[in-house]
Scaffold this active site. Sequence first.
Site, mmCIF file in Angstrom:
data_model
loop_
_atom_site.group_PDB
_atom_site.id
_atom_site.type_symbol
_atom_site.label_atom_id
_atom_site.label_comp_id
_atom_site.label_asym_id
_atom_site.label_seq_id
_atom_site.Cartn_x
_atom_site.Cartn_y
_atom_site.Cartn_z
ATOM 1 N N SER A 46 39.384 -18.997 3.672
ATOM 2 C CA SER A 46 38.122 -19.692 3.912
ATOM 3 C C SER A 46 37.000 -18.670 3.783
ATOM 4 C CB SER A 46 38.112 -20.341 5.297
ATOM 5 O OG SER A 46 38.299 -19.372 6.302
ATOM 6 N N CYS A 97 21.237 -3.305 4.799
ATOM 7 C CA CYS A 97 21.291 -3.390 6.266
ATOM 8 C C CYS A 97 21.815 -2.102 6.884
ATOM 9 C CB CYS A 97 22.120 -4.587 6.713
ATOM 10 S SG CYS A 97 23.772 -4.641 5.994
ATOM 11 N N CYS A 100 49.546 -26.686 -0.578
ATOM 12 C CA CYS A 100 48.790 -27.685 0.178
ATOM 13 C C CYS A 100 48.009 -28.554 -0.799
ATOM 14 C CB CYS A 100 47.866 -27.018 1.202
ATOM 15 S SG CYS A 100 46.480 -26.106 0.477
ATOM 16 N N CYS A 144 0.837 -1.194 0.000
ATOM 17 C CA CYS A 144 0.000 0.000 0.000
ATOM 18 C C CYS A 144 0.874 1.246 0.000
ATOM 19 C CB CYS A 144 -0.894 -0.034 1.248
ATOM 20 S SG CYS A 144 -1.826 1.479 1.556
ATOM 21 N N HIS A 178 -8.527 7.426 -0.861
ATOM 22 C CA HIS A 178 -8.036 7.773 -2.201
ATOM 23 C C HIS A 178 -9.198 7.964 -3.166
ATOM 24 C CE1 HIS A 178 -5.365 7.828 -5.688
ATOM 25 N NE2 HIS A 178 -6.199 6.961 -6.265
ATOM 26 N N CYS A 220 -4.676 5.565 -11.680
ATOM 27 C CA CYS A 220 -3.298 6.035 -11.442
ATOM 28 C C CYS A 220 -2.327 4.904 -11.122
ATOM 29 C CB CYS A 220 -3.277 7.067 -10.321
ATOM 30 S SG CYS A 220 -3.750 6.395 -8.699
ATOM 31 N N HIS A 254 28.224 -6.601 7.143
ATOM 32 C CA HIS A 254 26.822 -6.570 7.567
ATOM 33 C C HIS A 254 26.659 -5.658 8.774
ATOM 34 C CE1 HIS A 254 22.747 -8.071 7.742
ATOM 35 N NE2 HIS A 254 22.890 -8.467 8.981
ATOM 36 N N HIS A 312 -11.331 8.565 -7.896
ATOM 37 C CA HIS A 312 -10.913 7.348 -8.596
ATOM 38 C C HIS A 312 -11.679 6.203 -7.965
ATOM 39 C CE1 HIS A 312 -6.705 9.143 -9.788
ATOM 40 N NE2 HIS A 312 -7.724 9.831 -10.261
ATOM 41 N N HIS A 322 52.988 -8.686 -6.771
ATOM 42 C CA HIS A 322 52.045 -9.615 -7.408
ATOM 43 C C HIS A 322 50.665 -9.377 -6.797
ATOM 44 C CE1 HIS A 322 55.130 -12.691 -9.126
ATOM 45 N NE2 HIS A 322 55.582 -11.438 -9.173
ATOM 46 N N HIS A 350 51.432 -15.887 -1.033
ATOM 47 C CA HIS A 350 52.257 -15.664 -2.226
ATOM 48 C C HIS A 350 52.406 -14.169 -2.505
ATOM 49 C CE1 HIS A 350 53.836 -16.046 -6.305
ATOM 50 N NE2 HIS A 350 52.880 -15.214 -6.706
#
Length: 800
Positions: free
Chosen positions: A204, A318, A184, A26, A60, A45, A750, A66, A225, A218
Amino acid sequence: MTEELSINLDSIVIPTSSSKVFKDDCMFSFDTAFDPNGLDICMTCHQAFSRGEFKYTQMHSEFYNHDIFLNYKKIRKINNKCEIENDEQPKKMIKLEIKETLESDLFDIKCSIYFQKLNKSIEYPNNELPLKVSQAVESILNSTSSEKKEEISSWELEIKPCKHSLNLIQNPISNLQLKKCNNCELNENLWICLHCGNLGCGRSQFGGVPGNSHAMLHEKENSDHYIAVKLGSLSTDIADCYCYSCDEEIKVPNLSKLLKTFGIDITKFIRTEKSLTELQIEQNIQWDFKMTVGNNNEELKPIFGKGLTGFKNLGNSCYLASVLQILFSLKSFKDAFFNLNGIPLDKILGNFKPYEDIETQLFKIGDGLLSGRYSKPDNFTTETIKYQHGIKPSGFKKLIGEGHNEFSTMLQQDAFEFWGYLIDKLEKKKIYGQLNNSPTDSLKFILENKIKCKNCNFVRIKNEITDFINIPININLLEKDINGNEIYEETTVNESIKSWKLPEIFEYSCPKCGNLQEAIKEVGFKTNPQYLVINPQRIILKNWVPTKVTVPIKFDETLSLKDFKGNGLLSGEEEFIDEEGEGEEITNEPQFDQNVMNSLFDMGFTENRVKHALFATGNKGAEIAMNWLFEHIEDPNIDKPFKASINVNKKENNFVDSEKLESLSNMGFTELISKKALILNNGNVEAAVEWLFNNPDDDGVIEVDESNNDNNDNYNDVLLKKLEQENDSSGEYQLIGIICHKGTSVHSGHYVAFIKKEVEIDGNKEKRWVLFNDEKVVLAVKENMKEVESSGYLYIYERI
């Protein structure tokens, strides 16, 4: 069809593809098509209204004549697995497999034509309806709603090249292999160095993606790099590229050509892993923020009621939700924008486009958050614990961000910068709601800025109205844990305010001595606000990159300002007062190169900081502005809404010291531009010279809007007197709200809000901390409050 239901076809408007069609909620409430009465979409409208508690459809119809509406209801379907499908509460946003889902696959949609004046309805489809009515209905049903258009763009991240990706030099290694990490045994989450081809595992990631950070190792061992590409993300239309120096996801020009150096043909790769964008989206939607506690991972208890309504996350919204939750917990904002009888009549009558009126949107949010009507369990989810559905602030988000380079996008933004932007917007547009003055006045207080010449004891005192303070964080690195995470010594808000209050020694052009002298600059509270807003400066520069530090700030619920008062004029000091008074503030907004601004945005700097830097350096380009930012990153006013303000006397002939003006003229500068330089730099000749060299093309003209400044001066004068009269001498405060941020960058991660609320528990009312994590509203526990210490980003105190 009966004669009494005859239709005025002239009132029916068939929407086109460019028409705005509102069918999500609404215009004046958060009632939706899922409610028992559904939504009534005006067929003239195309705005949506509800027949709920406040009868907005009737209003309205009567106000605008209307009369004919499409009543639109949605009923969620249950699939064969007995799981409820609900596209309005996505558990995950997955782009690995994209397929079109029709509304009819998710919902049963029931429609009817509603004649408001007669309070009669006829079912749709109906063969007796005129063709124009059926065409209008089908066009409305098939149109993309205004909110859905915003949602579609909300998942698009604007990722751009960085300076390191533009001039990339390649030197392939000899032992190139693309099967597993070189350090690894991991064979997923692999990143190839775009400089040499080394293959290393990533960090991770959210969702259980493993990683030992060997790609980052590295880069540390090979400091030039910078750029790495995620192998599992490669396809012809997407690829994850990351710059370790900028610590941001980036785009790499000519990526396909650069990968061929290592024998990789991007056209033959099939994407097997989620991209960083998808992981970020999932993280934003699902972020737990310790939503479980204890060894058994028991979920926190959701609570419901007035003032306990959550926001649905619109993608990366957020930051906006946490700010609105805090503001609408303040008495001044409740008084301004919450009406027990719904939207005030004057916002309905004569307000034909409520979606373009910020004040209407604020009343709508006030009703949504505070009425309690939308704070109830959402039973249409597969979760065991039933949280809320959450109201969607789509209309407000779109409207408040219009024309802003950052808040008009769907990217994550800085909650503190949005706080300042919103406060400034309400004041400039004089949006007071039901009050006679701005609800933001409850945040205002007077800061005393005092400068004392060490040579002659001449003192200059300036009182400034402000609505927050930035405080430094005392950073003391203790050690790094086995994962490389930095462990800091605990500090307190009180200790940070002490650091903020410390006197500063600087060179000063003393008006009595007539030359440069050492001076002492001090700041202190002259008045105490009803609500004190404090922003600990968690963003610092690490390797020239803005980075957030997780220094723990002890969770203290009380604060005293009695030791942080301004000293005023002390014995033995003489105050310098301008003969013409303090003068008036004139605003002359400069024009900045948008391309330069965008390049600074890409480096992670916010709009306010970028404008301050470009103005201070004469709009000379990104590199000069960036160097200025690095030097001034801890300035207390760096995050204030930018305003190119100058302080001048009303009599033009007395703007500047004639001797200073002559000294600049002798250097070859014209009188007009010399005068402007001195005014902009408060009479400091050295700073004026620097400004002149940075602005050689300036015409020296200062534009003044006399009428507007008179109004602002009058308002500030009244507010100044009001604050002085209402000042509370005790200076004792209690903590009532905190905005927390999880993540290393303010442009990702967040935001959540913790607010002290009166809640009912087992029939008894008591004050408790409540965690607002998007639509999840829960009672906070000790584990939550411990997290606050390392993630608190904005603190709000109430005067006792």
